[in-house]
Write an enzyme that holds these catalytic residues in place. Structure first.
Site, mmCIF file in Angstrom:
data_model
loop_
_atom_site.group_PDB
_atom_site.id
_atom_site.type_symbol
_atom_site.label_atom_id
_atom_site.label_comp_id
_atom_site.label_asym_id
_atom_site.label_seq_id
_atom_site.Cartn_x
_atom_site.Cartn_y
_atom_site.Cartn_z
ATOM 1 N N ASP A 367 -22.791 -26.105 -41.120
ATOM 2 C CA ASP A 367 -21.631 -25.456 -40.492
ATOM 3 C C ASP A 367 -20.344 -26.087 -41.006
ATOM 4 O O ASP A 367 -20.317 -26.749 -42.058
ATOM 5 C CB ASP A 367 -21.771 -25.539 -38.950
ATOM 6 C CG ASP A 367 -21.088 -24.383 -38.238
ATOM 7 O OD1 ASP A 367 -19.853 -24.411 -38.133
ATOM 8 O OD2 ASP A 367 -21.782 -23.445 -37.799
ATOM 9 N N ASP A 368 -19.284 -25.908 -40.276
ATOM 10 C CA ASP A 368 -17.947 -26.359 -40.659
ATOM 11 C C ASP A 368 -17.941 -27.845 -41.056
ATOM 12 O O ASP A 368 -18.661 -28.650 -40.462
ATOM 13 C CB ASP A 368 -17.040 -26.152 -39.431
ATOM 14 C CG ASP A 368 -15.573 -26.170 -39.785
ATOM 15 O OD1 ASP A 368 -15.251 -26.423 -40.949
ATOM 16 O OD2 ASP A 368 -14.768 -25.913 -38.874
ATOM 17 N N TRP A 412 -21.303 -22.355 -43.760
ATOM 18 C CA TRP A 412 -20.234 -21.772 -42.918
ATOM 19 C C TRP A 412 -18.992 -21.574 -43.770
ATOM 20 O O TRP A 412 -18.653 -22.429 -44.598
ATOM 21 C CB TRP A 412 -19.957 -22.771 -41.803
ATOM 22 C CG TRP A 412 -18.827 -22.429 -40.860
ATOM 23 C CD1 TRP A 412 -18.952 -21.840 -39.634
ATOM 24 C CD2 TRP A 412 -17.424 -22.713 -41.025
ATOM 25 N NE1 TRP A 412 -17.716 -21.722 -39.040
ATOM 26 C CE2 TRP A 412 -16.763 -22.248 -39.865
ATOM 27 C CE3 TRP A 412 -16.664 -23.305 -42.027
ATOM 28 C CZ2 TRP A 412 -15.377 -22.360 -39.692
ATOM 29 C CZ3 TRP A 412 -15.286 -23.410 -41.858
ATOM 30 C CH2 TRP A 412 -14.658 -22.937 -40.698
ATOM 31 N N ARG A 444 -5.748 -23.199 -32.832
ATOM 32 C CA ARG A 444 -6.726 -24.125 -33.409
ATOM 33 C C ARG A 444 -6.127 -24.779 -34.663
ATOM 34 O O ARG A 444 -6.797 -24.917 -35.667
ATOM 35 C CB ARG A 444 -8.043 -23.429 -33.744
ATOM 36 C CG ARG A 444 -9.206 -24.379 -33.673
ATOM 37 C CD ARG A 444 -10.446 -23.844 -34.381
ATOM 38 N NE ARG A 444 -11.594 -24.706 -34.106
ATOM 39 C CZ ARG A 444 -12.668 -24.790 -34.857
ATOM 40 N NH1 ARG A 444 -12.781 -24.060 -35.931
ATOM 41 N NH2 ARG A 444 -13.642 -25.590 -34.539
ATOM 42 N N TRP A 478 -19.819 -16.296 -41.455
ATOM 43 C CA TRP A 478 -18.406 -15.957 -41.681
ATOM 44 C C TRP A 478 -17.665 -16.072 -40.354
ATOM 45 O O TRP A 478 -17.878 -15.273 -39.453
ATOM 46 C CB TRP A 478 -18.308 -14.530 -42.202
ATOM 47 C CG TRP A 478 -16.911 -14.051 -42.427
ATOM 48 C CD1 TRP A 478 -15.899 -14.019 -41.513
ATOM 49 C CD2 TRP A 478 -16.365 -13.545 -43.634
ATOM 50 N NE1 TRP A 478 -14.764 -13.524 -42.080
ATOM 51 C CE2 TRP A 478 -15.018 -13.212 -43.379
ATOM 52 C CE3 TRP A 478 -16.887 -13.319 -44.919
ATOM 53 C CZ2 TRP A 478 -14.175 -12.669 -44.346
ATOM 54 C CZ3 TRP A 478 -16.044 -12.776 -45.881
ATOM 55 C CH2 TRP A 478 -14.715 -12.464 -45.593
ATOM 56 N N ASP A 479 -16.794 -17.036 -40.262
ATOM 57 C CA ASP A 479 -16.107 -17.293 -38.998
ATOM 58 C C ASP A 479 -14.658 -16.813 -39.054
ATOM 59 O O ASP A 479 -14.086 -16.581 -40.130
ATOM 60 C CB ASP A 479 -16.151 -18.806 -38.704
ATOM 61 C CG ASP A 479 -16.239 -19.098 -37.215
ATOM 62 O OD1 ASP A 479 -15.851 -18.233 -36.422
ATOM 63 O OD2 ASP A 479 -16.691 -20.206 -36.864
ATOM 64 N N CYS A 525 -19.011 -14.029 -37.187
ATOM 65 C CA CYS A 525 -18.708 -14.948 -36.091
ATOM 66 C C CYS A 525 -17.196 -14.954 -35.933
ATOM 67 O O CYS A 525 -16.458 -14.832 -36.902
ATOM 68 C CB CYS A 525 -19.210 -16.351 -36.439
ATOM 69 S SG CYS A 525 -18.786 -17.619 -35.226
ATOM 70 N N SER A 526 -16.740 -15.088 -34.716
ATOM 71 C CA SER A 526 -15.314 -15.297 -34.518
ATOM 72 C C SER A 526 -15.199 -16.109 -33.243
ATOM 73 O O SER A 526 -15.126 -15.558 -32.147
ATOM 74 C CB SER A 526 -14.593 -13.957 -34.376
ATOM 75 O OG SER A 526 -13.254 -14.186 -34.018
ATOM 76 N N GLY A 527 -15.292 -17.441 -33.395
ATOM 77 C CA GLY A 527 -15.360 -18.285 -32.204
ATOM 78 C C GLY A 527 -16.445 -17.726 -31.289
ATOM 79 O O GLY A 527 -16.228 -17.505 -30.110
ATOM 80 N N ASP A 547 -19.946 -18.587 -28.496
ATOM 81 C CA ASP A 547 -19.995 -20.049 -28.622
ATOM 82 C C ASP A 547 -20.634 -20.673 -27.388
ATOM 83 O O ASP A 547 -20.893 -21.869 -27.352
ATOM 84 C CB ASP A 547 -18.581 -20.616 -28.803
ATOM 85 C CG ASP A 547 -18.152 -20.606 -30.268
ATOM 86 O OD1 ASP A 547 -18.997 -20.327 -31.128
ATOM 87 O OD2 ASP A 547 -16.963 -20.879 -30.546
HETATM 88 C C1 GLA Z 1 -16.410 -21.522 -34.307
HETATM 89 C C2 GLA Z 1 -17.846 -21.035 -34.266
HETATM 90 C C3 GLA Z 1 -18.762 -22.214 -34.068
HETATM 91 C C4 GLA Z 1 -18.560 -23.190 -35.199
HETATM 92 C C5 GLA Z 1 -17.107 -23.621 -35.274
HETATM 93 C C6 GLA Z 1 -16.849 -24.448 -36.504
HETATM 94 O O1 GLA Z 1 -15.988 -21.962 -33.070
HETATM 95 O O2 GLA Z 1 -18.031 -20.069 -33.308
HETATM 96 O O3 GLA Z 1 -20.106 -21.803 -34.006
HETATM 97 O O4 GLA Z 1 -18.979 -22.617 -36.399
HETATM 98 O O5 GLA Z 1 -16.235 -22.492 -35.303
HETATM 99 O O6 GLA Z 1 -15.536 -24.831 -36.619
#
Ligand code: GLA
Length: 727
Positions: A367-368, A412, A444, A478-479, A525-527, A547
């Protein structure tokens, strides 16, 4: 034939297996809506009753006839300035500064197959289905602005889609101020409007409100479909429930701002409409240019919400989602986010993969935190260069190691975001959406890149595709981690076009990814579920649902999501307890049962969980793999209402009735509780079903009429799973 035109009465009928949609060309060329409901072959034009109404104007051609009024007639495409005072679908500022739009019918065409929309996602068929397209052409004879109304029909699954193209056939520049492609007018009826609202970590909670004499609307002005309101609404008869009653839905195939309105007028008629958000929208069209208003998917069910959802699920699963993963059982994954957030090394990720593998996990998702100096959420967005120091070597080296132990590898990305401290921002400050002279609104700690500009999309695409090409990446998350509010593009001639063009840029990027990396599965994905819509699902066959990974909150989130979206589209993972979003403690069996109603995975370090949980996990992964085809393809039934009932239960039934998976989670506990029964649906009457685990056999009729008794066990939150096989 799905689409039939009756010459004499100038009536169009669109027929699906269980529904008919009908409208006609009125005396003066207006398009009058007649009917959308159960299948029928006749004309419903007697429903329109011309009456002389005070304060409801008449078109000039009507002369002394005061009974023809667009203020009371049901319409296909109501516009501003025609004497209809209800909410219009189209508002245009003409070249001469006036605002009236008066579209009149000029012709039609019917073709086999479903239309597509250039640059935008849309429902598709693969050729073998009996899909058809109806195009209706209209023109304002005064300004020569033209409207093309598109209707797509998927008869087998009772889906009708609508889209709208506006062309400037006149001389000067016009501005589109409001464009909504789908309108449904009902001449009578008492309805409820069901919308799906929420917030970050609590998305898509259903809200059912009576439609009164008011204009209710849900919308997103965030440049994204949003956590707050989903672009999906249901209009239902007051008495409609899961199993019975008339209901209609609209789902927007678009990921930017939207607006859905519902209005009950002075004559108790109801109008439901959906389309683009009209705030921050003022789209210029030069002479000869055209604009496409994204598609709306509609369906009608005479059999309540379960059937409506089945139609939507079939449509999204087979006619919106694309690519080789559309029908595939998705790999069980371990995601590094809740396991280690930004604090990992290549070695730690490898360890995570090693331990997860022992339980049967099939893919590691990094992930990130893997690029440039991204050690927290204040840095590096935009600088898509692998941090080889952090990963203890190249990305390829890490991916190869993980592949060597038998796991796939995913990463990610957040292509649309940029941090002010990034090298990209320092080099191109004007690439961010920032209002000149003002300090930007941060969210953020980040800004949004101007995806309405091709050079921005090109640059980020190149950076990210270089990473994807550098190693065997098989999955991308993809966020998109903030809403858009500072709308200013440094190069746009007119700022009212930016929000829409931004979404086109996003789709262009996603389309390129689908084209260039067909073997990479993309999860949206978007948060969590801030951009959970049919538009994204055209490019990403699954979306991280929320999330919030707490099993009990997820019962509500996944329940609400299920009205429109199939569980194959829902990303859902097991995480640690106490849960990191709300501190709740639930047993691993409960977390697992809930996460299995989606594309399954884990979000924790396997070393940090007790051995007893490990045993459950091993068995659960095995169960998931065995039952995933049933879950991905079966008919989904909601068997209870979370928080209202003492338990939440749902069911997936094979289409031939041969098996079913029923899951129930108890959510209430009191002293001396009554026995609760899970009443099942969709089983074959007259047959016996055997519960695989206990070997016990049950008559389908009793399970469907009375239900299966939930064992009386003390303590909060228990999960029960019955895999029923027809004997
Ligand atoms: C968002 C996503 C989380 C994670 C974070 C990473 O909040 O929904 O699952 O990937 O970003 O920064």
């Amino acid at each position: 034939m799905s689409v039939v035109f009756h010459e004499e009465s100038r009536t169009f009928s669109i027929n699906t297996q269980n529904s008919t949609y009908q409208f006609k060309v009125g005396r003066y060329g207006h398009l009058l809506h007649l009917y959308y409901g159960r299948s029928m072959q006749e004309s419903a034009d007697f429903l329109i009753v011309p009456v002389d109404r005070g304060f409801s104007g008449n078109p000039y051609e009507a002369g002394v006839d005061k009974t023809y009024s667009l203020d009371s007639f049901p319409q296909e495409l109501p516009t501003n300035g025609t004497g209809d005072y209800r909410s219009p679908a189209v508002i245009i500022e003409n070249a001469d500064g006036t605002e009236a739009v008066d579209f009149r019918y000029t012709g039609y065409s019917i073709e086999d197959g479903k239309y597509s929309l250039s640059g935008l996602p849309a429902v598709y068929t693969e050729g073998s289905e009996n899909a058809q397209t109806l195009r209706i052409y209209m023109e304002d004879p005064f300004t020569h602005v033209k409207a093309e109304l598109l209707y797509g029909v998927l008869p087998e699954i009772d889906i009708i889609t609508r889209a709208l193209i506006i062309r400037n056939g006149g001389e000067g520049k016009i501005y589109l101020e409001k464009v909504q492609g789908a309108v449904l007018d009902f001449v009578t009826g008492d309805y409820d409007l069901i919308t799906f609202h929420g917030r970050h970590t609590m998305e898509r909670v259903p809200d059912r409100t009576p439609v009164g004499h008011t204009n209710q609307s849900v919308c997103s002005r965030r440049g994204m479909s949003s956590h707050q309101y989903n672009p999906f609404v249901i209009l239902a008869d007051r008495s409609a429930n899961e199993d019975a009653g008339d209901c209609w839905s609209m789902a927007f195939v678009y990921s930017g701002g939207f607006k859905a309105e519902c209005e009950k007028d002075q004559y108790d008629q109801t109008r439901l409409q959906m389309g683009l958000m009209d705030e921050k929208f003022r789209y210029p069209l030069q002479s000869g240019q055209e604009f496409i208003c994204p598609e709306v998917i509609m369906t009608y069910s005479a059999e309540g919400f379960a059937r409506l959802s089945h139609n939507m699920h079939d449509c999204i699963r087979r006619h919106v989602c694309r690519g080789k993963f559309r029908d595939a059982v998705r790999p069980v994954l371990i995601n590094s986010w809740e396991a280690s957030y930004f604090n990992f090394t290549g070695e730690l990720l490898f360890e995570l993969a090693m331990q997860a593998k022992e339980s049967g996990v099939e893919m590691l998702v990094m992930d990130d935190g893997w690029f440039s100096d991204r050690d927290d959420d204040r840095h590096a967005l935009g600088d898509w260069f692998v941090n080889e120091h952090k990963l203890d070597g190249t990305l390829k080296h890490l991916v190869d190691r993980v592949n060597d132990i038998g796991l796939k590898f995913g990463i990610w990305i957040e292509p649309e975001g940029v941090n002010e401290s990034s090298e990209l921002y320092k080099e191109h400050p004007d690439w961010a959406l920032v209002i000149p002279g003002r300090k930007p609104n941060r969210s953020r700690y980040q800004l949004i890149l101007d995806f309405s500009r091709k050079e921005v999309v090109d640059c980020i695409y190149e950076r990210i595709s270089n990473v994807l090409r550098s190693a065997n990446i098989e999955y991308v998350k993809w966020d998109f981690n903030r809403s858009i509010f500072d709308v200013y593009s440094a190069t746009a001639r007119e700022q009212g076009s930016v929000m829409y063009d931004y979404v086109l840029g996003l789709y262009d990027f996603l389309e390129r990814m689908n084209r260039d990396f067909p073997n990479v599965m993309i999860e949206g994905c978007s948060g969590g579920g801030g951009r959970f819509d049919a538009g994204m699902l055209y490019y990403t066959p699954q979306i991280w649902c929320s999330d919030n990974t707490d099993a009990i909150d997820r019962l509500s989130i996944q329940y609400g999501t299920s009205f429109a979206y199939p569980i194959s589209a829902v990303g859902s993972h097991v995480s640690v307890v106490p849960n990191e979003q709300n501190g709740r403690v639930t047993d691993i069996s409960v977390r697992s049962a809930v996460a299995m109603a989606g594309s399954f995975g884990y979000e924790f370090s396997f070393t940090k969980i007790p051995q007893s949980d490990r045993d459950t996990i091993n068995a659960d992964i095995e169960t998931y793999k065995r039952l995933a085809p049933l879950m991905m393809n079966g008919l989904y039934y909601r068997l209870s209402v979370p928080l209202k009932d003492a338990f939440t239960a749902w069911e997936m039934v094979a289409r031939d009735g041969s098996e079913a998976l029923v899951t129930a989670v108890t959510t209430e506990i009191h002293g001396n509780m009554p026995i609760r029964y899970v009443r099942m649906k969709g089983l074959e009457t007259g047959r016996m079903y055997r519960d695989e685990a206990s070997g016990r056999e049950y008559p389908a009729d009793v399970l469907m009429q009375i239900g299966w008794p939930i064992p009386a066990v003390l303590g909060e939150y228990h999960a029960y799973r019955l895999h029923l096989v027809r004997v």
